[in-house]
Design an enzyme around this catalytic site. Sequence first.
Site, mmCIF file in Angstrom:
data_model
loop_
_atom_site.group_PDB
_atom_site.id
_atom_site.type_symbol
_atom_site.label_atom_id
_atom_site.label_comp_id
_atom_site.label_asym_id
_atom_site.label_seq_id
_atom_site.Cartn_x
_atom_site.Cartn_y
_atom_site.Cartn_z
ATOM 1 C CB THR A 32 -0.680 -3.393 14.050
ATOM 2 O OG1 THR A 32 -2.176 -3.307 13.346
ATOM 3 C CG2 THR A 32 -0.234 -4.352 15.107
ATOM 4 C CB ALA A 33 -0.339 1.792 11.727
ATOM 5 N NE ARG A 34 4.252 2.480 6.317
ATOM 6 C CZ ARG A 34 3.551 1.075 6.351
ATOM 7 N NH1 ARG A 34 2.782 0.296 7.470
ATOM 8 N NH2 ARG A 34 3.358 1.409 5.077
ATOM 9 C CB ALA A 82 -10.722 -1.813 4.913
ATOM 10 C CB THR A 102 -1.105 -0.232 0.948
ATOM 11 O OG1 THR A 102 -1.802 -1.099 0.889
ATOM 12 C CG2 THR A 102 -1.928 1.559 1.475
ATOM 13 C CD GLU A 121 9.361 -1.427 10.205
ATOM 14 O OE1 GLU A 121 8.680 -1.909 11.275
ATOM 15 O OE2 GLU A 121 9.576 -1.871 8.472
ATOM 16 C CG HIS A 162 6.174 -4.458 8.848
ATOM 17 N ND1 HIS A 162 7.235 -2.662 8.365
ATOM 18 C CD2 HIS A 162 5.394 -4.354 8.503
ATOM 19 C CE1 HIS A 162 5.935 -2.319 7.717
ATOM 20 N NE2 HIS A 162 4.962 -3.237 7.684
ATOM 21 C CB VAL A 163 5.134 -10.885 10.704
ATOM 22 C CG1 VAL A 163 6.745 -10.375 10.403
ATOM 23 C CG2 VAL A 163 4.416 -10.817 12.343
#
Length: 320
Positions: A234-236, A160, A77, A265, A287-288
């Site tokens: 779990t975003a950034r 979403a 994305t 990362e 980051h999974v």
Amino acid sequence: MSLRAVLLDEDQLIAEKEDIDRLVQAFTHCDRFAASTPEQCATRIRFAEVVITNGTPLTREQLSQARHLRLILIGGTGYEYVDHQAASELGIALYNCREYGVDSIAQHTFALMLALTNSISQFQRTVRSQQWQQADTFCLLSEPISELKDKTLVIIGFGAIGQRVQALAQAFGMVVKLAELPGRPLRPERSALDALLPIADIVSLHCPLTDQTRTLFTAERLALMKPSAFLINTARGAIVDEQALAQALAKGRLAGAGIDVFCDEPPAPSHPLLSEALRDKVIATPHVAWGSAQARQKMVYQMVENVSHFTDGKRLRRVI
């Protein structure tokens, strides 16, 4: 329509080989590279009509030299690593993938929540270290367990993923509050973020990284939260001041954090959130959250669809 493509970073797509093969077969010819340095990238895209990337930067200079380039396919994305302003000026279309990881990320969000509220890591060590086996009781409640029911969950970002997290939270019997970002007018059913933080038991981040959300969680904002509260990201990574979060956790001003994303990362071994002192307060994953087998397959399938959308003149998932 025949198109010549180059895949700059196949290893970063993290998809099954047969799915990537399907993507490659959408082109007349496709050069495949496991990874590309900036110098290699400039050479490899020079004669390509389509560039596929999932993290390899594309600069204005590189794009300007790629005279045949018509389409950039993003394997995901986010596209902040591509100079999309330059792409727009040069008439290069850019398509990304969307909502392929909704269920995967929502599920991982709750995995982090439950690991924290149920002290999973601590209990795992209790069993592995033989502490339970040496106890005189059939169970060893050496760590706290807290039910999600009736807990207040504050969701930041109600796309979403945020909506899916809300549905799961309601199934657990949680009280869900939707936060409005600072500086925005209040919309129906939302409350100002700073007004919600003092009542939050868990805060979950699902907003994109923008100028408005960068370092949204400063030391001052973290201080508004209850000492018993948890933060889930779990975003950034850059939405949170990581040093401030580590200090808040170390000083007991916050109970714990579930972190799937970091500013850099992979993070350095000396990263404050990975310190031994915080091992019982921080559940960190690499980051999974997005990476279920189903989500990774959806992502590649969307990339294949995006090729058709481009050739057919459709704008579905087109960024520029």
